[in-house]
Write a protein that holds these residues in place. Structure first.
Motif, mmCIF file in Angstrom:
data_model
loop_
_atom_site.group_PDB
_atom_site.id
_atom_site.type_symbol
_atom_site.label_atom_id
_atom_site.label_comp_id
_atom_site.label_asym_id
_atom_site.label_seq_id
_atom_site.Cartn_x
_atom_site.Cartn_y
_atom_site.Cartn_z
ATOM 1 N N UNK A 1 4.635 -0.515 17.994
ATOM 2 C CA UNK A 1 4.719 -1.412 16.876
ATOM 3 C C UNK A 1 6.182 -1.501 16.430
ATOM 4 N N UNK A 2 6.632 -2.671 16.201
ATOM 5 C CA UNK A 2 8.025 -2.797 15.789
ATOM 6 C C UNK A 2 8.126 -2.746 14.270
ATOM 7 N N UNK A 6 5.396 -3.428 11.032
ATOM 8 C CA UNK A 6 5.125 -2.369 10.049
ATOM 9 C C UNK A 6 5.356 -2.871 8.631
ATOM 10 N N UNK A 7 6.443 -3.631 8.441
ATOM 11 C CA UNK A 7 6.756 -4.154 7.109
ATOM 12 C C UNK A 7 5.651 -5.123 6.672
ATOM 13 N N UNK A 8 5.171 -5.980 7.583
ATOM 14 C CA UNK A 8 4.089 -6.931 7.266
ATOM 15 C C UNK A 8 2.812 -6.179 6.903
ATOM 16 N N UNK A 9 2.522 -5.108 7.637
ATOM 17 C CA UNK A 9 1.317 -4.326 7.375
ATOM 18 C C UNK A 9 1.400 -3.670 5.996
ATOM 19 N N UNK A 14 -0.029 -3.547 0.213
ATOM 20 C CA UNK A 14 0.401 -3.635 -1.181
ATOM 21 C C UNK A 14 -0.267 -4.832 -1.868
ATOM 22 N N UNK A 15 -0.374 -5.966 -1.156
ATOM 23 C CA UNK A 15 -1.041 -7.138 -1.724
ATOM 24 C C UNK A 15 -2.507 -6.856 -2.007
ATOM 25 N N UNK A 16 -3.166 -6.178 -1.082
ATOM 26 C CA UNK A 16 -4.585 -5.881 -1.288
ATOM 27 C C UNK A 16 -4.766 -4.892 -2.441
ATOM 28 N N UNK A 17 -3.890 -3.893 -2.557
ATOM 29 C CA UNK A 17 -3.970 -2.959 -3.677
ATOM 30 C C UNK A 17 -3.679 -3.676 -4.983
ATOM 31 N N UNK A 18 -2.706 -4.584 -4.962
ATOM 32 C CA UNK A 18 -2.358 -5.346 -6.148
ATOM 33 C C UNK A 18 -3.544 -6.197 -6.586
ATOM 34 N N UNK A 19 -4.217 -6.834 -5.617
ATOM 35 C CA UNK A 19 -5.403 -7.642 -5.933
ATOM 36 C C UNK A 19 -6.529 -6.775 -6.489
#
Length: 198
Positions: A1-2, A6-9, A14-19
């Protein structure tokens, strides 16, 4: 994995936790805002369930008491206290008991008292039986004129027999001719018209 994947994951996590936290905050606000109506609804539902269960238990107890009282009356039909208790527990069962006793004693007077009974079928059959015991032609004709009379055809046959006994053969013939060929009384009607009404 580049590194880019990793940054996108991490961003997605973070987006899912924020939601998730956003939904939690919205839910908390909703609960705070509608706390009293929600509690009131839950309390109302609990009260309705408890009231329903209490009513069903009370109704079952009443039915069992009425059946026990009826058993007492079967052992001792003259027990006035048991009869009064049965009337208070189940007026319809009380009327059925009185009907059975009136039929056993062939008492037209007792059957007359049951003409206004609320018990299913008792008022109808009591009216017919009282008219038959008294051989009351007018009462039999009134009964047979009712729309949903249970013994309608039988009442017409009994009326015809009484008319024959009075020598009113034409009226008896007219009465018998009103009985349908599909009736359970059709054979009796046919026999009476052949042998009795000539």
């Amino acid at each position: 994995m580049n590194l880019k994947e990793n940054i996108e994951m991490v961003k997605d996590e973070l987006n899912s936790e924020e939601k998730f936290f956003e939904k939690a905050v919205i839910t908390e606000r909703f609960v705070k805002k509608y706390k009293k109506p929600l509690i009131g609804t839950v309390v109302a539902i609990v009260l309705i369930v408890v009231a329903n269960l209490t009513y069903e238990a009370s109704e079952q107890n009443r039915i069992e008491s009425a059946n026990e009282t009826l058993a007492e009356l079967q052992k001792n039909p003259k027990d006035e206290l048991a009869l009064a208790r049965l009337e208070s527990l189940s007026p319809q069962l009380h009327d059925v008991w009185l009907y059975s006793q009136a039929i056993a004693q062939e008492s037209a007077a007792e059957l007359e008292k049951l003409k206004n009974s609320k018990a299913l079928i008792v008022n109808d059959t009591a009216q017919y039986e009282a008219a038959e015991y008294k051989e009351d032609l007018a009462a039999l004709e009134a009964y047979s004129g009712k729309q949903n009379a249970i013994y309608k055809d039988l009442a017409m046959v009994m009326s015809a027999i009484l008319l024959m006994q009075e020598g009113k053969i034409d009226e008896a013939h007219n009465k018998l001719s009103m009985i349908s060929a599909n009736s359970s009384m059709a054979q009796v009607t046919s026999a009476l018209m052949h042998y009795g009404v000539k």
